[in-house]
Design an enzyme around this catalytic site. Structure first.
Site, mmCIF file in Angstrom:
data_model
loop_
_atom_site.group_PDB
_atom_site.id
_atom_site.type_symbol
_atom_site.label_atom_id
_atom_site.label_comp_id
_atom_site.label_asym_id
_atom_site.label_seq_id
_atom_site.Cartn_x
_atom_site.Cartn_y
_atom_site.Cartn_z
ATOM 1 N N ALA A 186 38.734 34.858 39.448
ATOM 2 C CA ALA A 186 38.946 35.526 38.167
ATOM 3 C C ALA A 186 40.144 34.875 37.487
ATOM 4 C CB ALA A 186 39.216 37.005 38.400
ATOM 5 N N GLY A 209 36.741 35.488 42.903
ATOM 6 C CA GLY A 209 35.537 35.720 42.100
ATOM 7 C C GLY A 209 34.641 34.497 42.021
ATOM 8 N N GLU A 211 32.595 34.812 44.980
ATOM 9 C CA GLU A 211 31.731 35.984 44.753
ATOM 10 C C GLU A 211 30.588 35.645 43.795
ATOM 11 O OE1 GLU A 211 35.227 38.418 43.882
ATOM 12 O OE2 GLU A 211 34.411 39.938 45.227
ATOM 13 N N GLU A 231 42.450 37.124 47.304
ATOM 14 C CA GLU A 231 42.956 38.235 46.482
ATOM 15 C C GLU A 231 44.097 38.988 47.141
ATOM 16 O OE1 GLU A 231 39.770 37.569 47.049
ATOM 17 O OE2 GLU A 231 38.550 37.900 45.254
HETATM 18 N N1 CAA Z 1 43.106 31.852 36.933
HETATM 19 C C1 CAA Z 1 43.688 31.235 35.884
HETATM 20 N N2 CAA Z 1 44.110 29.944 35.926
HETATM 21 C C2 CAA Z 1 43.914 29.261 37.074
HETATM 22 C C3 CAA Z 1 43.311 29.845 38.193
HETATM 23 C C4 CAA Z 1 42.876 31.194 38.096
HETATM 24 N N3 CAA Z 1 42.239 31.833 39.097
HETATM 25 N N4 CAA Z 1 43.259 28.932 39.189
HETATM 26 C C5 CAA Z 1 43.827 27.807 38.688
HETATM 27 N N5 CAA Z 1 44.225 28.001 37.418
HETATM 28 C C6 CAA Z 1 44.872 27.031 36.511
HETATM 29 C C7 CAA Z 1 46.330 26.809 36.905
HETATM 30 O O1 CAA Z 1 47.141 27.827 36.348
HETATM 31 C C8 CAA Z 1 46.576 25.447 36.304
HETATM 32 O O2 CAA Z 1 46.765 25.587 34.906
HETATM 33 P P1 CAA Z 1 47.973 24.786 34.204
HETATM 34 O O3 CAA Z 1 47.650 23.330 34.428
HETATM 35 O O4 CAA Z 1 47.864 25.204 32.768
HETATM 36 O O5 CAA Z 1 49.238 25.200 34.880
HETATM 37 C C9 CAA Z 1 45.241 24.731 36.476
HETATM 38 O O6 CAA Z 1 44.264 25.762 36.662
HETATM 39 C C10 CAA Z 1 45.204 23.836 37.707
HETATM 40 O O7 CAA Z 1 45.589 24.619 38.832
HETATM 41 P P2 CAA Z 1 46.746 24.171 39.862
HETATM 42 O O8 CAA Z 1 47.769 23.347 39.160
HETATM 43 O O9 CAA Z 1 47.205 25.383 40.577
HETATM 44 O O10 CAA Z 1 45.871 23.217 40.802
HETATM 45 P P3 CAA Z 1 46.150 22.900 42.345
HETATM 46 O O11 CAA Z 1 45.175 21.813 42.700
HETATM 47 O O12 CAA Z 1 47.582 22.674 42.597
HETATM 48 O O13 CAA Z 1 45.729 24.256 43.136
HETATM 49 C C11 CAA Z 1 44.299 26.133 43.648
HETATM 50 C C12 CAA Z 1 44.395 24.677 43.122
HETATM 51 C C13 CAA Z 1 44.684 26.175 45.127
HETATM 52 C C14 CAA Z 1 42.865 26.552 43.488
HETATM 53 C C15 CAA Z 1 45.255 27.038 42.833
HETATM 54 O O14 CAA Z 1 45.041 26.791 41.440
HETATM 55 C C16 CAA Z 1 45.033 28.496 43.088
HETATM 56 O O15 CAA Z 1 45.468 29.005 44.102
HETATM 57 N N6 CAA Z 1 44.364 29.211 42.150
HETATM 58 C C17 CAA Z 1 44.192 30.651 42.247
HETATM 59 C C18 CAA Z 1 43.121 31.017 43.260
HETATM 60 C C19 CAA Z 1 42.996 32.514 43.392
HETATM 61 O O16 CAA Z 1 43.914 33.199 43.815
HETATM 62 N N7 CAA Z 1 41.816 33.059 43.045
HETATM 63 C C20 CAA Z 1 41.528 34.489 43.132
HETATM 64 C C21 CAA Z 1 41.751 35.148 41.815
HETATM 65 S S1 CAA Z 1 41.567 36.924 41.924
HETATM 66 C C22 CAA Z 1 39.913 37.213 41.876
HETATM 67 O O17 CAA Z 1 39.136 36.306 41.819
HETATM 68 C C23 CAA Z 1 39.515 38.673 41.910
HETATM 69 C C24 CAA Z 1 38.110 38.959 41.495
HETATM 70 O O18 CAA Z 1 37.326 38.179 41.062
HETATM 71 C C25 CAA Z 1 37.637 40.302 41.525
#
Ligand code: CAA
Length: 256
Positions: free
Chosen positions: A64, A107, A110, A130
């Site tokens: 998400a 997500g 999912e 999450e």
């Molecule tokens: N939401 C919004 N933006 C995201 C994102 C997310 N889930 N995942 C990555 N991005 C964005 C980053 O903010 C970054 O943007 P900027 O360049 O503008 O800063 C860009 O994508 C590239 O990401 P990273 O620089 O972090 O890339 P990386 O290769 O260093 O890391 C990653 C990759 C490990 C996937 C890391 O981005 C990460 O941990 N992302 C979040 C993953 C996460 O926690 N997902 C679960 C979300 S909660 C959920 O999903 C609940 C639900 O549906 C019900």
């Protein structure tokens, strides 16, 4: 460019590409609503027999949109909008194949779990992180993972938020196949082509029965299977399929 690119990819097959590369295909509400609109349209389009959803080399979807989540309040109407968007995929009667490269997190995984077949690349990274955000899966992860992989694998994974490789996911029954990264979309499309060439009513009946059965008591699920099996005897495709076998020729299915 729109957040989703839809392209025909063979007879009866549509490829949907998630297209927010700047955010690793994070599933903003507007992306999910657009995906729902595509799926709703394809669900009632008689020429569409199978759908493939993919992302790009780096990410299927990183979950998400965390920016949106950070702003949500407990009574936010986006919870309901989000539910409606997921429902479109849940209710789609056509087989959907997830072609997963790179990150499929939260997500994002999912979304793959909403699909019927998951083809993952060797380099794919899968996880439900999450818990590390003070959250929990909210789009079916806790329920679909426990049904696919069992309690002990699900707990180990969901409670830690650890990421796993595609090969580990295959061992847990969380993906259907693992192939070299560069072959993921081609393999998913080959499966879609095969499914699209088969009898649409039988394909739809199989999907519906497989999805409904596990939540019903076994005698009820088996009765559902028998009745649905029986119903297919009303179809021209059943007559064509069995006759073609007897005549040693390829069947010509019409979806009737
Ligand atoms: N939401 C919004 N933006 C995201 C994102 C997310 N889930 N995942 C990555 N991005 C964005 C980053 O903010 C970054 O943007 P900027 O360049 O503008 O800063 C860009 O994508 C590239 O990401 P990273 O620089 O972090 O890339 P990386 O290769 O260093 O890391 C990653 C990759 C490990 C996937 C890391 O981005 C990460 O941990 N992302 C979040 C993953 C996460 O926690 N997902 C679960 C979300 S909660 C959920 O999903 C609940 C639900 O549906 C019900």
């Amino acid at each position: 460019m729109p957040d989703i690119i839809s392209e025909p990819a063979g007879e009866g097959v549509i490829l949907l590409r998630l297209n927010r590369p700047e955010a690793l295909n994070a599933l903003s509400l507007s992306l999910r609503q657009l995906l729902a609109r595509h799926i709703n349209e394809l669900s009632t389009d008689d020429t569409t027999r199978c759908i493939v959803i993919t992302g790009n080399d780096k990410a299927f979807a990183a979950g998400a949109d965390i920016g949106e989540l950070s702003r949500r309040t407990v009574l936010d109407a986006d919870f309901e909008r989000s539910r409606v968007a997921w429902l479109a995929i849940e209710a789609c009667p056509k087989p959907i194949i997830a072609a997963v490269n790179g990150f499929a997190l939260g997500g994002g995984f999912e979304l793959a779990l909403h699909c019927d077949i998951i083809v993952a690349g060797e380099g794919a990274t899968i996880g439900q992180p999450e818990v590390r955000l003070g959250l929990m899966p909210g789009a079916g992860g806790t329920q679909r993972i426990v049904r696919a992989a069992g309690k002990f694998a699900a707990m180990r994974w969901l409670l830690t938020g650890d990421r796993i490789s595609a090969t580990e996911a295959l061992g847990l029954g969380l993906v259907s196949e693992v192939v070299p990264d560069q072959d993921v979309v081609a393999r998913a499309l080959a499966l879609a082509d095969k499914i699209a060439s088969l009898a649409p009513l039988a394909v739809r009946a199989i999907k519906e029965t497989v999805l409904l059965g596990p939540d019903a008591p076994l005698p009820v699920a088996l009765a559902l299977e028998r009745k649905t099996f029986q119903l297919l005897f009303a179809s021209e495709d059943r007559a064509e399929g069995t006759q073609a076998f007897i005549e040693r020729r390829q069947p010509q299915f019409k979806g009737k």
